[in-house]
Design an enzyme around this catalytic site. Structure first.
Site, PDB file in Angstrom:
ATOM      1  N   HIS A 127     -25.076   2.412 -21.841  1.00 38.54           N
ATOM      2  CA  HIS A 127     -25.530   3.784 -21.587  1.00 38.54           C
ATOM      3  C   HIS A 127     -24.279   4.653 -21.421  1.00 38.54           C
ATOM      4  CE1 HIS A 127     -27.314   7.018 -19.109  1.00 38.54           C
ATOM      5  NE2 HIS A 127     -28.494   6.598 -19.471  1.00 38.54           N
ATOM      6  N   ASP A 204     -23.782  -3.216 -14.611  1.00 36.00           N
ATOM      7  CA  ASP A 204     -24.721  -2.094 -14.545  1.00 36.00           C
ATOM      8  C   ASP A 204     -26.126  -2.699 -14.553  1.00 36.00           C
ATOM      9  OD1 ASP A 204     -26.429  -0.016 -14.967  1.00 36.00           O
ATOM     10  OD2 ASP A 204     -25.440   0.752 -16.771  1.00 36.00           O
ATOM     11  N   GLN A 207     -31.139  -1.057 -15.595  1.00 32.42           N
ATOM     12  CA  GLN A 207     -32.341  -1.465 -16.325  1.00 32.42           C
ATOM     13  C   GLN A 207     -32.789  -2.869 -15.962  1.00 32.42           C
ATOM     14  OE1 GLN A 207     -34.440   0.163 -18.204  1.00 32.42           O
ATOM     15  NE2 GLN A 207     -33.255   2.046 -18.079  1.00 32.42           N
ATOM     16  N   LYS A 230     -35.565   3.851 -10.907  1.00 32.95           N
ATOM     17  CA  LYS A 230     -36.052   2.982 -11.979  1.00 32.95           C
ATOM     18  C   LYS A 230     -36.772   1.753 -11.435  1.00 32.95           C
ATOM     19  CE  LYS A 230     -32.459   4.309 -15.279  1.00 32.95           C
ATOM     20  NZ  LYS A 230     -33.096   5.284 -16.174  1.00 32.95           N
ATOM     21  N   CYS A 368     -29.325   8.226 -24.405  1.00 43.99           N
ATOM     22  CA  CYS A 368     -27.982   8.230 -23.786  1.00 43.99           C
ATOM     23  C   CYS A 368     -27.185   7.013 -24.214  1.00 43.99           C
ATOM     24  CB  CYS A 368     -28.053   8.329 -22.265  1.00 43.99           C
ATOM     25  SG  CYS A 368     -28.733   9.875 -21.699  1.00 43.99           S
TER      26      CYS A 368
END
Lengths: 410, 153
Positions: A127, A204, A207, A230, A368
């Site tokens: 991202h 990261d 997600q 999220k 993104c």
């Protein structure tokens, strides 16, 4: 993996998300844009409302009762996050979201450890939030990025990753799950290689967090960050985990109140972990809401959530691939939550508008992740993404709407 | 589902122009050109004009190049048909009318002819920029502005 939820379980969960009763353009809302943000259950909304109605005050300062309640709520939330991640409380820094978490590390770790000619490894799946902070750092200090390429199926080219390491490599910054095409990276192998080279790793988990449990000790990462919104929590709150020994070596990020021990014009002493990295009044209600969200997913069980979503994602792939003209973008070995696709020559934005007319909310565009779109030679894609409250019927409704859209443009 | 509802926005005329855009070409000799870019969706369009300055500045020919969604392609195609033969001043007035139309003020914009088919765009605020991008490029070309116009500044 746990037993998939039955229809009654899913109906009970849907009851807890009032927004799912909304009508869109006269049709029942089918919300399949969960990779952008999830909806919030009553438990989260009520925890935040309770905080504002009964406990609201500033933290860590007052000696009065409300301030003590607010401080307790905020620190209890930190303890909840620490338990959830298998971390200690001093390793849990509250931030606005994964973007701020990455920027914090790019600024502090970057200032301390990254210099001219040094290299940071990222992947083509990232991202923008795990690309641009590193580019800004590179511009400041004269470092450069090494990029792990993506194969045609959407998996990372592991052997090229291995070849990127040198004595100049200072950090690996890698996503656990692709927000754009759903690739699940086998991060254990990536971390192992970095360990062998003595290079720290930032994961990261933005997600990943909604779909899989997170254990920072098992992952053996140095940093991990995710966003509350999220994973059924509020916007404006997220978590940066940092291994204590590493965090202790880093300079502060932002200066201000709450992050200091003492201030004078001669010498300012910074506070202990994690407060050193939390300047200013924090998002107290957000932290309280995030803790409620983590309790919520724990109550359902991440293994059952994963089982339900696996079922929905395979159904998504099934209903989309039978529509004439549909092409999936990325077909990774392991996929979580997300399916990216194109329909004939229909521009993703037209598709998004046509589906909205049927009450179906998906994402259309570059997600993104413009480098990844360039990799697949597409301007963007349509992306459907699932959550615990989605049903097989909703996935079928998407399939029908995509079919109709294809007919309109035939 | 009824395709009739789809056609509130994606009416046959719009679909037709998006499939078979008119004047999707660069005239051999042009004397005004400008680019438009929507960084949010990646749409790009270049408008080329042939303005006959001798004859009171009539737009003698017009073409466009670019790629984008159905709304932006149809808008570009229909714009070229609408402004051909008009003076630059008339074209700019038409742009103002079109802007009002797609932002929900159809009643204030009589005389747009076929362009009235874009009134449905006003129901989809995120798509207004798709319809209007090519008009920004036209205006930029007429006013001989430097550089590329963007929907984002």
């Amino acid at each position: 993996m746990g037993e998939p939820m039955n229809q009654k379980d899913v109906e009970a969960i849907r009851e807890e998300f009032p927004i799912l009763r909304e009508k869109v353009r006269g049709k029942p809302l089918v919300y399949l844009d969960n990779a952008a943000t999830t909806q919030k259950p009553r438990q989260v909304l009520e925890a935040m409302q309770r905080y504002y109605l009964r406990d609201n005050s500033n933290v860590h300062r007052g000696v009065h009762t409300l301030s003590e309640r607010a401080s307790k709520g905020y620190e209890d939330a930190r303890a909840k996050v620490a338990r959830y991640l298998n971390a200690t409380e001093s390793e849990v820094i509250f931030v606005r979201g994964a973007t701020e978490g990455i920027n914090l590390i790019a600024n502090t770790f970057g200032a301390r450890f990254v210099g001219s000619g040094d290299e940071i490894i990222v992947s083509e799946l990232e991202h923008h939030s795990n690309i641009v902070p590193w580019q800004l750092l590179c511009d400041r200090v004269g470092a450069r990025l090494r990029v792990i390429p993506v194969r045609e199926n959407g998996d990372l080219a592991f052997e090229i990753y291995e070849s990127h390491f040198s004595s100049r490599t200072k950090l690996v910054a890698l996503t656990m799950v692709s927000n754009a095409i759903g690739t699940v990276n086998h991060v254990g192998s990536f971390v192992q290689v970095a360990r062998d080279h003595g290079v720290p790793v930032l994961l990261d988990a933005a997600q990943c967090a909604p779909h899989f449990p997170l254990d920072v000790r098992a992952l053996d990462c140095d940093f991990l960050t995710f966003s509350g919104h999220k994973i059924y929590g509020p916007t404006g709150i997220g978590v940066l985990y940092g291994k204590k020994s590493v965090l202790e070596s880093l300079p502060p990020f932002m200066g201000g109140g709450d992050m200091i021990r003492s201030v004078s014009f001669q010498k300012t002493e910074y506070g202990e972990l994690p407060y050193r990295f939390e300047a200013g009044t924090p998002n107290i209600a957000g932290a309280v809401g995030l803790a409620a969200a983590l309790e919520y997913v724990e109550r359902i069980g991440m293994d059952r959530i994963a089982a339900h979503e696996t079922l929905l994602v395979s159904k998504l792939v099934e209903v989309l691939t039978v529509v004439p003209g549909v092409r999936l973008v990325g077909n990774p070995k392991v996929r979580a939550g997300v399916v990216s696709f194109l329909v004939g020559n229909i521009h993703p934005h037209d598709l998004g508008t046509l589906l909205d007319q049927e009450g179906v909310a998906i994402r259309a565009g570059h997600h993104c992740a413009q480098p990844l779109m360039q990799r697949f030679r597409v301007p963007g894609t349509a992306r459907a993404s699932v959550a615990i409250y989605n049903t097989v019927e909703e996935v079928e409704a998407l399939g029908a709407a995509v079919r109709s859209a294809a007919e309109v443009f035939r | 589902m009824s395709s009739g509802e789809f056609r509130e926005l994606y009416q046959q005329l719009i679909l037709d122009h998006s499939r078979n855009p008119r004047n999707s070409r660069r005239p051999e000799v042009t004397n005004r050109s400008a680019d438009g870019h929507n960084p949010l969706c990646g749409d790009r369009v270049t408008v080329h004009l042939v303005v006959d300055d001798a004859k009171g500045g009539v737009i003698k020919d017009i073409g466009f190049e670019g790629s984008g969604c159905a709304i932006s392609t149809a808008s570009a195609s229909m714009m070229t048909e609408a402004v051909r033969g008009k003076t630059p001043e008339e074209a700019l007035r038409m742009f103002e009318g079109f802007r009002l139309l797609v932002t929900g003020h159809a009643e204030a914009t009589p005389g747009l002819g076929k362009l009235a088919v874009f009134s449905g765009v006003s129901e989809y605020p995120s798509r207004i920029k798709c319809a209007i991008l090519v008009w920004h490029a036209l205006k930029s070309a007429i006013l001989r502005e430097e550089g590329s116009v963007s929907t984002e500044n």
